[in-house]
Design an enzyme around this catalytic site. Structure first.
Site, PDB file in Angstrom:
ATOM      1  N   HIS A  64       0.877  -1.165   0.000  1.00 31.54           N
ATOM      2  CA  HIS A  64       0.000   0.000   0.000  1.00 31.54           C
ATOM      3  C   HIS A  64       0.919   1.220   0.000  1.00 31.54           C
ATOM      4  O   HIS A  64       2.003   1.182   0.595  1.00 31.54           O
ATOM      5  CB  HIS A  64      -0.836   0.107   1.271  1.00 31.54           C
TER       6      HIS A  64
ATOM      7  N   ASP B  67       2.214   2.015   3.406  1.00 31.97           N
ATOM      8  CA  ASP B  67       3.149   1.060   4.035  1.00 31.97           C
ATOM      9  C   ASP B  67       4.579   1.522   3.843  1.00 31.97           C
ATOM     10  O   ASP B  67       5.427   1.317   4.696  1.00 31.97           O
ATOM     11  CB  ASP B  67       3.084  -0.327   3.372  1.00 31.97           C
TER      12      ASP B  67
END
Ligand code: XUL
Ligand code: CO
Length: 436
Positions: free
Chosen positions: A100, A103
């Site tokens: 993501h 992240d």
């Protein structure tokens, strides 16, 4: 400096080895059904679990020992983490990873700063990806963690949340393209409802479809030719997620004219939360021509939530690979380990054990599935079971030459239907066990 100084590249040593840091079944260049295992399985590591998982749960704090991570939200820490991640991917020998946006890089004080942070970390990912040849399987945007998405993103009653999410996905598509990502995944996040009394479901679904169309249009505009996926999940974090299972996703995609643009990314633990098996979900997607990729993991049948455990059950991996092979193999998709080590497995070496186990389980599943297909017993049985449709009346019905009146005439003539044959479930289950 190495983050895993005591661990060297994991190699194949065969089923008899006692080395816990070796593969027993996964041999990247072994040919199965005319293709290497590496190309069949297309393994991917999930950045969010493996490099951002802390082991915190509602009852306690972080437990994971990660000597390379200073626990801060600094860009330096984020960039260093990327280098560690690539050392891990390399030592493990996986060709792909997935992340993501949030992240990999910290949010800044506004969207512009957040985008700059992302660009800076993506430069390091690009360097490492070029150095190692390890590529992004798919990118995705985190549209659920920040409080701005408390009521959802594309389905939020707050149009500003929708706009922010659009800007975020736009950026995420750009970095996915820049990194040569082969796909882009939409998982529902908080797109769903907790309570129908405060929810305009029709409006939320319309907005979600509009959002996905915008993504498809923008991908075309920037030349992103990767595959879009939608990932079904029935509940958690909301009581009801709109993408609740494969059938619901397919219905939504058809209703809103999106079926040609998205395939499904199916996850075992989501299938079981929906009250289905992974085999069911894969068949639903496969038979509709939208089986795209899988998030490999498993749940705990005694727990009612998304435990995201590493898959080690050969029966499960056999089913996954049997169905993948049946529908022609992965094209852009792969086996992405959307799985996390347990809170109690807090040492770095556990990350290796977990992935090695999952990769070996899938390699074995692939070999078992290929052996079953080579013998053709299951296929043959299914073919024979439908033989009444191959000739005579069945073939005529399939060809569309009958109606209720002609079928009534046929049956009045015969008086009764021909007898049935056994479904042979127990025998089939025994046959499968001779391979597993
Ligand atoms: C959540 C889940 C996600 C998606 C990516 O249950 O599976 O990690 O795979 O957003
Ligand atoms: Co997932």
């Amino acid at each position: 400096m190495s983050a895993f100084p005591d661990i060297s590249k994991v190699t194949y040593e065969g089923p008899e080895t006692k080395n816990p840091l070796a593969f027993r079944h996964y041999q990247a260049d072994e040919i199965v059904e005319g293709k290497t295992m590496k190309d069949h399985l297309r393994f991917s590591v999930a950045y969010w679990h493996t490099f951002r998982g802390t082991g915190a749960d509602p009852f306690g704090q972080a437990t994971m020992i990660r000597p390379w991570d200073d626990g801060s939200d600094s860009l330096e820490n984020a960039k260093n983490r990327v280098r560690v991640a690539f050392e891990f991917f390399e030592k493990l020998g996986v060709p792909h990873f997935a992340f993501h946006d949030r992240d990999v890089a910290p949010e800044g004080k506004n969207l512009a700063e957040t985008n700059r942070n992302l660009d800076e970390v993506v430069r390091v990912i690009q360097e490492e990806s070029d150095r190692t040849g390890i590529r992004l399987l798919w990118g995705t945007a985190c549209l659920f963690a920040n409080p701005r998405y408390v009521h959802g993103a594309a389905t939020s009653p707050n149009s500003d949340a929708f706009a922010y999410a659009a800007a975020q996905v736009k950026k995420c598509l750009e970095i996915t393209l820049a990194l040569g990502g082969q796909g882009y995944t939409f998982w529902g996040g908080r797109e769903g409802y907790q309570n129908l009394w405060n929810t305009d479901m029709k409006r939320e679904l319309d907005h979600l479809a509009q959002f996905l169309h915008m993504a498809v249009d923008y991908a075309k505009e920037i030349g992103f030719a990767g595959q879009f996926y939608i990932e079904p999940k029935p509940k958690e974090p909301t009581k009801h997620q709109y993408d609740s299972d494969a059938a619901a996703c397919i219905n939504f995609l058809r209703q809103y004219d999106l079926i040609d643009h998205l395939k499904l990314n199916l996850e075992t633990n989501h299938a079981t939360l929906a009250g289905h098996t992974m085999q069911h979900e894969m068949e639903v997607a496969g038979s509709a021509g939208v089986l795209g990729s899988i998030d490999a993991n498993t749940g705990d049948m005694l727990l009612g939530w998304d435990t995201d455990q590493f898959p080690t059950d050969i029966y499960l991996t056999t089913i996954c690979m049997y169905t993948i092979l049946k529908y022609g193999g992965f094209k852009t998709g792969g086996v992405n380990f959307d799985a996390k080590v347990r809170r109690e497995s807090f040492e770095p070496v556990d990350l290796f054990y977990a992935h090695i186990g999952g990769m070996d389980a899938f390699a074995r599943g692939l070999k078992v599935a290929a052996a079953m297909r080579a013998d053709g017993v299951i296929d043959g049985f299914v073919r024979d079971r439908y033989a009444s449709w191959d000739t005579g009346l069945g073939a005529e019905i399939e060809a569309g030459t009958h109606d209720f009146k002609s079928l009534e005439r046929y049956m009045l003539d015969r008086g009764d239907a021909a007898g049935n044959t056994s479904g042979r479930q127990e025998w089939l289950e025994n046959v499968i066990n001779t391979y597993v």
